[in-house]
Design a protein around this motif. Structure first.
Motif, PDB file in Angstrom:
ATOM      1  N   SER A  96       0.925  -1.140   0.023  1.00  0.00           N
ATOM      2  CA  SER A  96      -0.076   0.038   0.125  1.00  0.00           C
ATOM      3  C   SER A  96       1.054   1.204   0.080  1.00  0.00           C
ATOM      4  CB  SER A  96      -0.964   0.166   1.175  1.00  0.00           C
ATOM      5  OG  SER A  96      -0.034  -0.173   2.160  1.00  0.00           O
ATOM      6  N   THR A  97       0.424   2.333  -0.912  1.00  0.00           N
ATOM      7  CA  THR A  97       1.386   3.483  -1.073  1.00  0.00           C
ATOM      8  C   THR A  97       1.441   4.226   0.592  1.00  0.00           C
ATOM      9  OG1 THR A  97       1.941   5.464  -2.435  1.00  0.00           O
ATOM     10  CG2 THR A  97      -0.328   4.945  -1.822  1.00  0.00           C
ATOM     11  N   ASN A  98       2.382   4.753   0.719  1.00  0.00           N
ATOM     12  CA  ASN A  98       2.353   5.452   2.019  1.00  0.00           C
ATOM     13  C   ASN A  98       1.579   6.717   1.931  1.00  0.00           C
ATOM     14  OD1 ASN A  98       4.233   7.911   3.587  1.00  0.00           O
ATOM     15  ND2 ASN A  98       4.071   5.886   4.617  1.00  0.00           N
ATOM     16  N   VAL A  99       0.886   7.097   3.000  1.00  0.00           N
ATOM     17  CA  VAL A  99       0.201   8.078   3.204  1.00  0.00           C
ATOM     18  C   VAL A  99       0.427   8.435   4.592  1.00  0.00           C
ATOM     19  CG1 VAL A  99      -1.804   7.734   1.735  1.00  0.00           C
ATOM     20  CG2 VAL A  99      -1.673   6.603   3.844  1.00  0.00           C
ATOM     21  N   SER A 100       1.214   9.926   4.592  1.00  0.00           N
ATOM     22  CA  SER A 100       1.736  10.287   6.191  1.00  0.00           C
ATOM     23  C   SER A 100       1.363  11.800   6.160  1.00  0.00           C
ATOM     24  CB  SER A 100       3.354  10.161   6.021  1.00  0.00           C
ATOM     25  OG  SER A 100       3.758   9.067   5.935  1.00  0.00           O
ATOM     26  N   VAL A 101       1.356  12.097   7.587  1.00  0.00           N
ATOM     27  CA  VAL A 101       1.329  13.629   8.045  1.00  0.00           C
ATOM     28  C   VAL A 101       2.710  14.011   8.135  1.00  0.00           C
ATOM     29  CG1 VAL A 101       0.490  14.891   9.650  1.00  0.00           C
ATOM     30  CG2 VAL A 101      -0.956  13.287   9.215  1.00  0.00           C
ATOM     31  N   ASN A 112      -5.088  15.379   6.275  1.00  0.00           N
ATOM     32  CA  ASN A 112      -6.048  14.248   6.414  1.00  0.00           C
ATOM     33  C   ASN A 112      -5.383  13.254   5.388  1.00  0.00           C
ATOM     34  OD1 ASN A 112      -7.836  12.300   7.418  1.00  0.00           O
ATOM     35  ND2 ASN A 112      -9.689  13.693   7.029  1.00  0.00           N
ATOM     36  N   PRO A 113      -4.276  12.889   5.234  1.00  0.00           N
ATOM     37  CA  PRO A 113      -4.044  12.001   3.913  1.00  0.00           C
ATOM     38  C   PRO A 113      -4.741  10.711   3.677  1.00  0.00           C
ATOM     39  CG  PRO A 113      -2.310  11.909   5.576  1.00  0.00           C
ATOM     40  CD  PRO A 113      -3.465  12.880   5.957  1.00  0.00           C
ATOM     41  N   VAL A 114      -5.063  10.049   4.767  1.00  0.00           N
ATOM     42  CA  VAL A 114      -5.882   8.703   4.491  1.00  0.00           C
ATOM     43  C   VAL A 114      -7.006   9.025   3.834  1.00  0.00           C
ATOM     44  CG1 VAL A 114      -6.871   7.008   5.669  1.00  0.00           C
ATOM     45  CG2 VAL A 114      -4.866   7.655   6.366  1.00  0.00           C
ATOM     46  N   TYR A 139      -6.618  10.064   0.305  1.00  0.00           N
ATOM     47  CA  TYR A 139      -6.079   8.863  -0.674  1.00  0.00           C
ATOM     48  C   TYR A 139      -7.303   8.221  -0.950  1.00  0.00           C
ATOM     49  CZ  TYR A 139      -3.721   4.547  -2.161  1.00  0.00           C
ATOM     50  OH  TYR A 139      -3.444   3.414  -2.950  1.00  0.00           O
ATOM     51  N   LEU A 140      -8.047   7.507  -0.174  1.00  0.00           N
ATOM     52  CA  LEU A 140      -9.304   6.761  -0.318  1.00  0.00           C
ATOM     53  C   LEU A 140     -10.193   7.767  -1.171  1.00  0.00           C
ATOM     54  CD1 LEU A 140     -10.115   5.473   3.531  1.00  0.00           C
ATOM     55  CD2 LEU A 140      -8.925   4.380   1.363  1.00  0.00           C
ATOM     56  N   ASP A 141     -10.511   8.823  -1.212  1.00  0.00           N
ATOM     57  CA  ASP A 141     -11.236   9.738  -1.994  1.00  0.00           C
ATOM     58  C   ASP A 141     -10.555   9.761  -3.562  1.00  0.00           C
ATOM     59  OD1 ASP A 141     -12.912  10.496   0.143  1.00  0.00           O
ATOM     60  OD2 ASP A 141     -12.162  12.405   0.074  1.00  0.00           O
ATOM     61  N   SER A 142      -9.348   9.638  -3.537  1.00  0.00           N
ATOM     62  CA  SER A 142      -8.652   9.721  -4.956  1.00  0.00           C
ATOM     63  C   SER A 142      -8.640   8.469  -5.387  1.00  0.00           C
ATOM     64  CB  SER A 142      -7.075   9.897  -4.549  1.00  0.00           C
ATOM     65  OG  SER A 142      -7.013  11.409  -4.129  1.00  0.00           O
ATOM     66  N   LEU A 143      -8.835   7.247  -4.696  1.00  0.00           N
ATOM     67  CA  LEU A 143      -8.792   5.881  -5.452  1.00  0.00           C
ATOM     68  C   LEU A 143     -10.336   5.759  -5.995  1.00  0.00           C
ATOM     69  CD1 LEU A 143      -7.689   3.336  -2.751  1.00  0.00           C
ATOM     70  CD2 LEU A 143      -6.639   4.012  -4.753  1.00  0.00           C
ATOM     71  N   HIS A 154      -5.184  10.981  12.426  1.00  0.00           N
ATOM     72  CA  HIS A 154      -5.921  12.170  11.964  1.00  0.00           C
ATOM     73  C   HIS A 154      -7.110  11.660  11.424  1.00  0.00           C
ATOM     74  CE1 HIS A 154      -2.911  15.448  12.054  1.00  0.00           C
ATOM     75  NE2 HIS A 154      -2.753  14.901  13.205  1.00  0.00           N
ATOM     76  N   LYS A 155      -7.338  10.793  10.746  1.00  0.00           N
ATOM     77  CA  LYS A 155      -8.805  10.425  10.102  1.00  0.00           C
ATOM     78  C   LYS A 155      -9.625  10.154  11.072  1.00  0.00           C
ATOM     79  CE  LYS A 155     -11.282   7.380   7.358  1.00  0.00           C
ATOM     80  NZ  LYS A 155     -12.520   8.349   7.035  1.00  0.00           N
ATOM     81  N   LEU A 156      -9.495   9.443  11.986  1.00  0.00           N
ATOM     82  CA  LEU A 156     -10.111   9.036  13.132  1.00  0.00           C
ATOM     83  C   LEU A 156     -10.562  10.232  13.727  1.00  0.00           C
ATOM     84  CD1 LEU A 156      -8.671   5.726  13.972  1.00  0.00           C
ATOM     85  CD2 LEU A 156     -10.908   6.084  12.908  1.00  0.00           C
TER      86      LEU A 156
END
Length: 357
Positions: free
Chosen positions: A229-234, A242-244, A247-251, A331-333
């Motif tokens: 899984s590609t890295n998603v980081s703050v 809120n990168p997670v 990323y999920l929206d981008s998918l 952060h997402k949570l």
């Protein structure tokens, strides 16, 4: 092969192009690989047959997609490609999917060597310019106070991170001083085919993927990888991102592509099964989020979450990505209202499950 990989169709099985050579993967599309000096030990790069109109007529040549880091081994491999794989034709342009060193590191050298323009999204171009110049807040050492506020206290890791001020410039010593902008939805004619720009977020500021409907080919960059899984980081420069979620929206942008789409990833092997992989990646992140919620029944820092999400031993390089990703899930949570956050007396942020949950 793990069970998730078995659900994908690797179009060329275990065949890989040798360093300095190419492999045809679609009409006018060639695959090549470059080595990398860290755990993720390779990057896939792409050559697309191209042509441009000039005052003297049509000039045939190639567009390069991504470049590898800037080091002697990469330059040597490129020189072999130039000498043996371009059919005597020039490089007409260099297109970079995003600003990470393995993708843009050699771009300036290639652009200068061939007098070819650079094509990138605005977010990626200016991020690369800032980091290559080591500007305050965008240099490697900026991550140290950021990660210390999220629980990094290991003296050995801190010492190694503090020495990473020139980490990015070492692999990206220069970025071209001008560029051509790529934007979401843009249609780009490369040779005889039209490619559509699909931007993505979470992994990088404004990542560019390219889809060709004629070929049913997606050059996915790092947005859809087959094995990891590609890295998603703050990171420090955007400390409350809120990168997670991004990323999920981008998918979701890839769901309407045809079922037989050939995915050309930056790491791993070309595959079919895009929609299956999207579901796998969604499930992966939902599982990690569930782990984090359970762990946060008591207050937890991002550093506390790292061994839960990444139970294996990590070196300093891996730790920075792991801590950034652990924080991204927190952060997402937190943004979703599942967790609360407080800054404790020791100047560490800790997160806990909200009483409503």
């Amino acid at each position: 092969m793990n069970p998730l990989e078995a659900q994908l169709d690797y179009a060329f099985a275990d065949t890989l192009p040798d360093i300095g050579h190419t492999l045809d993967v679609a009409p006018g599309v060639r695959w090549l690989r470059m080595g990398l000096p860290f755990a993720l030990n390779h990057i896939n790069l792409w050559l697309l047959k191209d042509s441009i109109d000039t005052p003297d007529g049509v000039q045939k040549g190639w567009t390069i997609i991504d470049c590898g880091i800037a080091n002697e081994a990469t330059r040597s491999a490129w020189e072999n490609i130039f000498a043996t794989q371009l059919e005597g034709l020039p490089v007409l342009r260099v297109l970079v999917t995003h600003c990470h060193p393995d993708h843009i590191g050699s771009a300036d050298w290639i652009c200068q060597r061939w007098q070819a323009p650079l094509w990138m999204s605005t977010g990626e171009y200016f991020s690369a310019r800032m980091m290559s110049a080591g500007l305050p807040g965008a240099d490697g050492s900026a991550m140290l106070p950021h990660f210390e506020m999220h629980g990094m206290r290991d003296p050995e890791i801190i010492a190694k991170v503090s020495q990473r001020k020139s980490y990015y410039p070492d692999m990206v010593p220069a970025v071209p001083h001008a560029y051509h902008r790529l934007a979401d939805g843009q249609r780009l004619r490369i040779g005889t085919h039209e490619w559509r720009v699909i931007t993505g977020f979470g992994h990088a500021p404004e990542h560019v993927a390219l889809y060709c409907a004629d070929l049913e080919v997606l050059i996915a960059g790092d947005m859809v990888l087959p094995r990891i899984s590609t890295n998603v980081s703050v990171f420090a420069i955007e400390p409350e991102s809120n990168p997670v979620q991004q990323y999920l929206d981008s998918l979701e942008k890839y769901r309407n592509l045809p079922i037989n789409t050939l995915v050309l990833p930056s790491h791993g092997k070309p595959f079919r099964g895009l929609h299956t992989r999207i579901e796998q990646l969604n499930t992966h992140h939902q599982d990690r989020l569930a782990e984090v919620v359970t762990a946060c029944a008591t207050p937890r820092s991002a550093s506390d979450i790292v061994p839960i999400m990444f139970p294996r031993a990590l070196d300093a390089h891996q730790m920075t990505f792991a801590l950034g990703e652990a924080l991204a899930h927190l952060h997402k949570l937190w943004f979703d209202g599942v967790l609360t956050r407080r800054l404790d007396a020791d100047k560490i942020y800790r997160f806990q499950t909200h009483s409503a949950y």
